[in-house]
Motif scaffolding. Structure first.
Motif, PDB file in Angstrom:
ATOM      1  N   VAL A  93      -8.163  12.584   1.185  1.00 45.28           N
ATOM      2  CA  VAL A  93      -8.519  13.339   0.132  1.00 45.28           C
ATOM      3  C   VAL A  93      -7.287  13.289  -0.822  1.00 45.28           C
ATOM      4  N   SER A  94      -7.216  12.998  -2.181  1.00 49.12           N
ATOM      5  CA  SER A  94      -6.197  13.011  -2.837  1.00 49.12           C
ATOM      6  C   SER A  94      -6.769  13.259  -4.456  1.00 49.12           C
ATOM      7  N   GLY A  95      -5.415  13.212  -5.052  1.00 49.53           N
ATOM      8  CA  GLY A  95      -5.647  13.229  -6.430  1.00 49.53           C
ATOM      9  C   GLY A  95      -6.070  11.980  -7.498  1.00 49.53           C
ATOM     10  N   LEU A  96      -5.888  11.032  -6.837  1.00 49.26           N
ATOM     11  CA  LEU A  96      -6.175   9.832  -7.552  1.00 49.26           C
ATOM     12  C   LEU A  96      -7.049   9.032  -6.607  1.00 49.26           C
ATOM     13  N   SER A  97      -6.612   8.456  -5.598  1.00 45.16           N
ATOM     14  CA  SER A  97      -7.545   7.664  -4.647  1.00 45.16           C
ATOM     15  C   SER A  97      -7.597   8.061  -3.191  1.00 45.16           C
ATOM     16  N   GLY A  98      -8.931   8.394  -2.659  1.00 45.48           N
ATOM     17  CA  GLY A  98      -8.856   9.082  -1.284  1.00 45.48           C
ATOM     18  C   GLY A  98      -8.529   7.788  -0.196  1.00 45.48           C
ATOM     19  N   TRP A  99      -8.820   6.901  -0.438  1.00 49.19           N
ATOM     20  CA  TRP A  99      -8.256   5.599   0.568  1.00 49.19           C
ATOM     21  C   TRP A  99      -7.839   4.594  -0.515  1.00 49.19           C
ATOM     22  N   ASN A 100      -6.818   4.178  -0.164  1.00 44.75           N
ATOM     23  CA  ASN A 100      -6.211   2.729  -1.164  1.00 44.75           C
ATOM     24  C   ASN A 100      -5.776   1.695  -0.091  1.00 44.75           C
ATOM     25  N   SER A 101      -6.416   0.522  -0.140  1.00 43.30           N
ATOM     26  CA  SER A 101      -6.012  -0.735   0.320  1.00 43.30           C
ATOM     27  C   SER A 101      -5.759  -1.741  -0.594  1.00 43.30           C
ATOM     28  N   GLY A 102      -5.643  -1.293  -1.786  1.00 39.02           N
ATOM     29  CA  GLY A 102      -5.381  -2.273  -3.078  1.00 39.02           C
ATOM     30  C   GLY A 102      -4.034  -2.068  -3.587  1.00 39.02           C
ATOM     31  N   ILE A 103      -3.933  -1.775  -4.775  1.00 43.85           N
ATOM     32  CA  ILE A 103      -2.446  -1.565  -5.395  1.00 43.85           C
ATOM     33  C   ILE A 103      -2.571  -0.591  -6.588  1.00 43.85           C
ATOM     34  N   ILE A 104      -1.561   0.341  -6.614  1.00 48.58           N
ATOM     35  CA  ILE A 104      -1.599   1.223  -7.633  1.00 48.58           C
ATOM     36  C   ILE A 104      -0.246   1.386  -8.157  1.00 48.58           C
ATOM     37  N   THR A 105      -0.087   1.153  -9.650  1.00 42.25           N
ATOM     38  CA  THR A 105       1.236   0.911 -10.308  1.00 42.25           C
ATOM     39  C   THR A 105       1.014   1.899 -11.562  1.00 42.25           C
ATOM     40  N   SER A 106       2.088   2.764 -11.783  1.00 40.43           N
ATOM     41  CA  SER A 106       2.689   3.456 -12.896  1.00 40.43           C
ATOM     42  C   SER A 106       1.425   4.366 -13.125  1.00 40.43           C
ATOM     43  N   SER A 107       1.272   5.234 -12.177  1.00 36.19           N
ATOM     44  CA  SER A 107       0.016   6.405 -12.313  1.00 36.19           C
ATOM     45  C   SER A 107       0.457   7.466 -11.585  1.00 36.19           C
ATOM     46  N   TYR A 108      -0.170   8.712 -12.080  1.00 30.09           N
ATOM     47  CA  TYR A 108       0.343  10.011 -11.445  1.00 30.09           C
ATOM     48  C   TYR A 108      -0.713  10.977 -11.201  1.00 30.09           C
ATOM     49  N   SER A 109      -0.629  11.869 -10.666  1.00 33.73           N
ATOM     50  CA  SER A 109      -1.703  13.087 -10.445  1.00 33.73           C
ATOM     51  C   SER A 109      -0.940  14.336 -10.475  1.00 33.73           C
ATOM     52  N   THR A 110      -1.820  15.503 -11.020  1.00 27.81           N
ATOM     53  CA  THR A 110      -1.245  16.796 -11.086  1.00 27.81           C
ATOM     54  C   THR A 110      -2.363  17.392 -10.735  1.00 27.81           C
ATOM     55  N   GLY A 111      -2.216  18.918 -10.275  1.00 26.47           N
ATOM     56  CA  GLY A 111      -3.310  19.531  -9.805  1.00 26.47           C
ATOM     57  C   GLY A 111      -3.205  20.223  -8.634  1.00 26.47           C
ATOM     58  N   THR A 112      -4.314  20.120  -7.694  1.00 29.22           N
ATOM     59  CA  THR A 112      -4.351  20.986  -6.521  1.00 29.22           C
ATOM     60  C   THR A 112      -5.200  19.910  -5.595  1.00 29.22           C
TER      61      THR A 112
ATOM     62  N   GLY B 180      -3.138  13.578   0.399  1.00 33.94           N
ATOM     63  CA  GLY B 180      -1.971  13.478  -0.398  1.00 33.94           C
ATOM     64  C   GLY B 180      -2.100  13.760  -1.746  1.00 33.94           C
ATOM     65  N   GLY B 181      -0.837  14.045  -2.694  1.00 35.39           N
ATOM     66  CA  GLY B 181      -1.164  13.918  -4.016  1.00 35.39           C
ATOM     67  C   GLY B 181      -1.845  12.847  -4.694  1.00 35.39           C
ATOM     68  N   LEU B 182      -1.077  11.605  -4.388  1.00 40.08           N
ATOM     69  CA  LEU B 182      -1.855  10.310  -5.108  1.00 40.08           C
ATOM     70  C   LEU B 182      -2.881   9.684  -4.080  1.00 40.08           C
ATOM     71  N   VAL B 183      -2.603   9.562  -3.042  1.00 35.75           N
ATOM     72  CA  VAL B 183      -3.525   8.800  -2.008  1.00 35.75           C
ATOM     73  C   VAL B 183      -3.413   9.398  -0.640  1.00 35.75           C
ATOM     74  N   GLY B 184      -4.658   9.606  -0.153  1.00 35.03           N
ATOM     75  CA  GLY B 184      -4.992  10.217   1.123  1.00 35.03           C
ATOM     76  C   GLY B 184      -4.599   9.061   2.211  1.00 35.03           C
ATOM     77  N   TRP B 185      -4.916   8.324   2.230  1.00 35.88           N
ATOM     78  CA  TRP B 185      -4.881   7.162   3.516  1.00 35.88           C
ATOM     79  C   TRP B 185      -4.211   5.832   2.495  1.00 35.88           C
ATOM     80  N   ASN B 186      -3.144   5.351   2.779  1.00 34.91           N
ATOM     81  CA  ASN B 186      -2.643   4.050   1.867  1.00 34.91           C
ATOM     82  C   ASN B 186      -2.597   2.956   3.138  1.00 34.91           C
ATOM     83  N   MET B 187      -3.041   2.294   2.620  1.00 31.57           N
ATOM     84  CA  MET B 187      -3.108   0.671   3.408  1.00 31.57           C
ATOM     85  C   MET B 187      -2.594  -0.484   2.396  1.00 31.57           C
ATOM     86  N   GLY B 188      -2.343  -0.206   1.350  1.00 32.17           N
ATOM     87  CA  GLY B 188      -1.876  -1.064   0.270  1.00 32.17           C
ATOM     88  C   GLY B 188      -0.404  -1.071  -0.008  1.00 32.17           C
TER      89      GLY B 188
END
Length: 642
Positions: A158-177, A185-193
């Motif tokens: 669970v996350s503000g931007l992507s729950g599961w990420n196995s790709g690439i995330i650049t220049s991005s952000y999240s706010t809230g709850t 996590g705030g940006l990604v729950g589970w990061n493989m990328g």
């Protein structure tokens, strides 16, 4: 006649539903479909046949009054978004989803998907399952310059931007709850990328384990990123990352309040000692309430707001080139460093548009430093580049999934001193391709794992590349590639020279290989402890080496040392029609291949007899891969091309 009319009506209905379903456009790259209304957005979600096409947002959209029970776009397991969606800086507001798993504006994004320049505000996504994010539930593509604010709730990933990420995330952000039970996590729950130049100020409320301010559980790379929100959980709780299992955290920081019961840290809650590393990263011991962390360095507020702290750690700032040309950070007097992409525009793009037909043209070290910001694009080197005087503390290109054509040019004097996942490219993802690139006099010095002159960890394709110089690391260290992944990692017609040293899995060309290595060679010296080989340190069970050789000296003080290939207690891969020089290597054994004296290694008949494809012969093929200079070893034909 009636049958003909029936098919005519169906054809007209189909044409109307596709060509006129949106507010304009044809879905082609030069004329993308235009999304201007909530109805357009919903129509896209209902048309999987368009998921490979191109879209642009042409107006802000308010989804008030809509409550979805699944992702708006690509909600099903068998339908992935694989096109492009450019928000053009517009905002989608009040997205509300009440469902199970795979939730977000996009449910699932596949390899070729690119979502960019999109803002989501006041989202409310609530799921009872996993893979839940404000923007994407499960991402394997590229997310760049995206933002999400609101409340995201779910069970796992669970996350503000992507729950599961196995790709690439650049220049991005999240706010809230963010409210999640595990892997939250705030940006990604589970990061493989890969995560590059991102931040989160979200408050993270985790009921159980793997809870982090930026990432809940990390198996990938995090470069030049930060988190500022409060984080609470039970076990494996960290200001930046809760559970750091594999990969690298580099030049990042966290300052939010952190609370947990077990395995709790200011920057990292828990870290694998063998596979996960941190370098040049910090947390605030005062604002976090944590004096310990399983990685990183704890500092006071005064130290965290002293710019010399980060300059001395080799952070890459705007308006300096001593520590790189990626320009990740901006200095702020008596304040924390700020990510440049959120204060100024993204780095200026080189000439070109980044496509196969019109790639970005790289002409100098400043333009080389922009590649990270568009990691899925196509690039071509248009001149030789000398990096003398620049000391990078991380890979020049942290993660890449595009195409990089060296065009036969040279990059000289690359120097990197840092943690793991190091090389000119830290990681090359599936679909990434690096070709016709020459590196000379590299100096890559790492304290971590997965280290190579060209690529640290490789899941793509390398063709006709060369690296020479010095490469040093701990585990999985190679002159060209540190770790070559199974199935997707392909290395063809490439070679390495120089001095390679490490501990475990150390090879002249590749440290640890689980993929195919074909028509390659290494002449460098190799020094390590265990699983040390002239060409490949450890050729794993799925690895295969074909028509390749090594001549460099091989020295190992421990176990599983081989002239061509080292090994391990576990199963070793296949080796076909490949050789090593027993005299120059000083090794008479190998986990695969045939050892020969120098005279036979320099006899063309040795290779013709096992099917190597040479110039001026057709019995073994017409690709003319190899040539044989007089009284020398085989060389790759492309080496002599202008």
């Amino acid at each position: 006649m009636q049958r003909m009319m029936f098919f005519l009506v169906l054809s007209l209905l189909w044409f109307a539903s596709t060509a006129w379903a949106y507010s304009g456009g044809t879905g082609e790259p030069n004329n993308p479909y235009q999304i201007a209304t909530a109805e357009d957005l919903i129509a896209l979600g209902n048309e999987p046949n368009d998921y490979n096409d191109c879209f642009i947002l042409t107006a802000d959209i308010d989804l008030s009054g809509y409550v979805f029970n699944q992702a708006v776009i690509a909600p099903d397991d068998d339908a992935f978004f694989n096109g492009s969606f450019n928000g053009q800086g517009y905002t989608i507001r009040h997205l509300s989803i009440q469902g199970r798993g795979g939730l977000g504006l996009f449910g699932r994004c596949l390899y070729a998907a690119v979502v960019s320049n999109l803002r989501l505000e006041a989202v409310d996504v609530n799921g009872t399952g996993g893979d839940i994010g404000g923007l994407v539930g499960w991402n394997h593509g590229i997310l760049t310059s995206c933002y999400c604010s609101g409340t995201i709730s779910g069970n796992s990933c669970v996350s503000g931007l992507s729950g599961w990420n196995s790709g690439i995330i650049t220049s991005s952000y999240s706010t809230g709850t963010v409210n999640g039970k595990t892997q939250s996590g705030g940006l990604v729950g589970w990061n493989m990328g890969g995560i590059i130049s991102c931040y989160s100020s979200s408050s993270i409320n985790g009921a159980n384990n793997d809870i982090g301010g930026l990432v809940g559980i990390n198996w990938g790379t995090i470069t030049s990123s930060c988190s500022t929100g409060c984080v609470s959980g039970n076990t494996y709780v960290g200001g930046l990352v809760g559970n750091h299992c594999e990969g690298m955290i580099n030049s990042s920081y966290s300052i939010g309040l952190v609370s947990g019961n077990k395995k709790t840290g200011g920057l990292v809650g828990s870290r694998s000692k063998w596979y996960a590393g941190t370098a040049s990263s910090f947390w605030n011991v005062e604002t976090s309430g944590q004096t310990e962390s399983d990685g990183g360095l704890g500092l006071t507020t005064a130290e965290m707001q002293d710019i010399s702290t980060f300059q001395n750690a080799g952070w890459d700032f705007v308006n300096e080139t001593k520590h790189g040309t990626c320009n990740y950070w901006i200095e702020r007097e008596d304040d924390y460093p700020c990510l440049a992409v959120f204060s100024v525009s993204l780095p200026a793009k080189p000439l070109g548009i980044g496509t196969v037909d019109d790639p970005f043209m790289i002409t100098d070290f400043n333009e080389l430093g922009t590649v990270w910001s568009h990691p899925g694009a196509c690039y071509r080197l248009d001149s030789d580049i000398d990096l003398t005087g620049i000391n990078w503390n991380s890979s020049v290109i942290p993660v890449f999934s595009g195409q990089f054509d060296g065009n036969g040019h040279l990059i000289r004097n690359l120097k990197i001193e840092g943690g793991g996942c190091l090389g000119l490219f830290g990681g090359c993802k599936p679909k990434g391709r690096i070709s016709h690139l020459r590196l000379e006099t590299v100096d890559v010095n790492s304290t971590g794992v997965m280290v190579g002159g060209l690529v640290g960890w490789h899941c793509g394709e390398i063709v006709s590349c060369h690296s020479s110089g010095s490469v040093t690391g701990d585990w999985y260290v190679g002159g060209l590639v540190g770790y070559n992944s199974f199935n997707s990692g392909i290395i063809t017609a490439s070679y390495s020279q120089g001095n390679i040293s490490g501990n475990l899995g150390v090879g002249g060309l590749v440290g640890y290989s689980l993929g195919p290595v074909t028509s390659c060679y290494s002449t460098g010296s190799v020094d390590g402890y265990s699983s040390v080989g002239g060409l490949v340190g450890w050729n794993g069970g799925d690895g295969i080496i074909v028509s390749s050789y090594s001549t460099g000296s091989v020295c190992g003080t421990g176990f599983h040392i081989g002239g061509l290939v080292g090994g391990d207690f576990m199963s070793n891969g296949e080796v076909l029609a490949s050789f090593w020089d027993t005299e120059t290597s000083k090794q008479v054994e190998s986990y695969g291949g045939t050892g020969l004296p120098t005279s036979e290694m320099q006899d063309i008949n040795t290779y013709l007899g096992v099917g190597w494809d040479f110039v001026d012969e057709t019995a073994n093929g017409t690709d003319d891969i190899w040539t044989m200079p007089d009284a020398n070893y085989p060389r790759l034909t492309w080496e002599f091309e202008e």
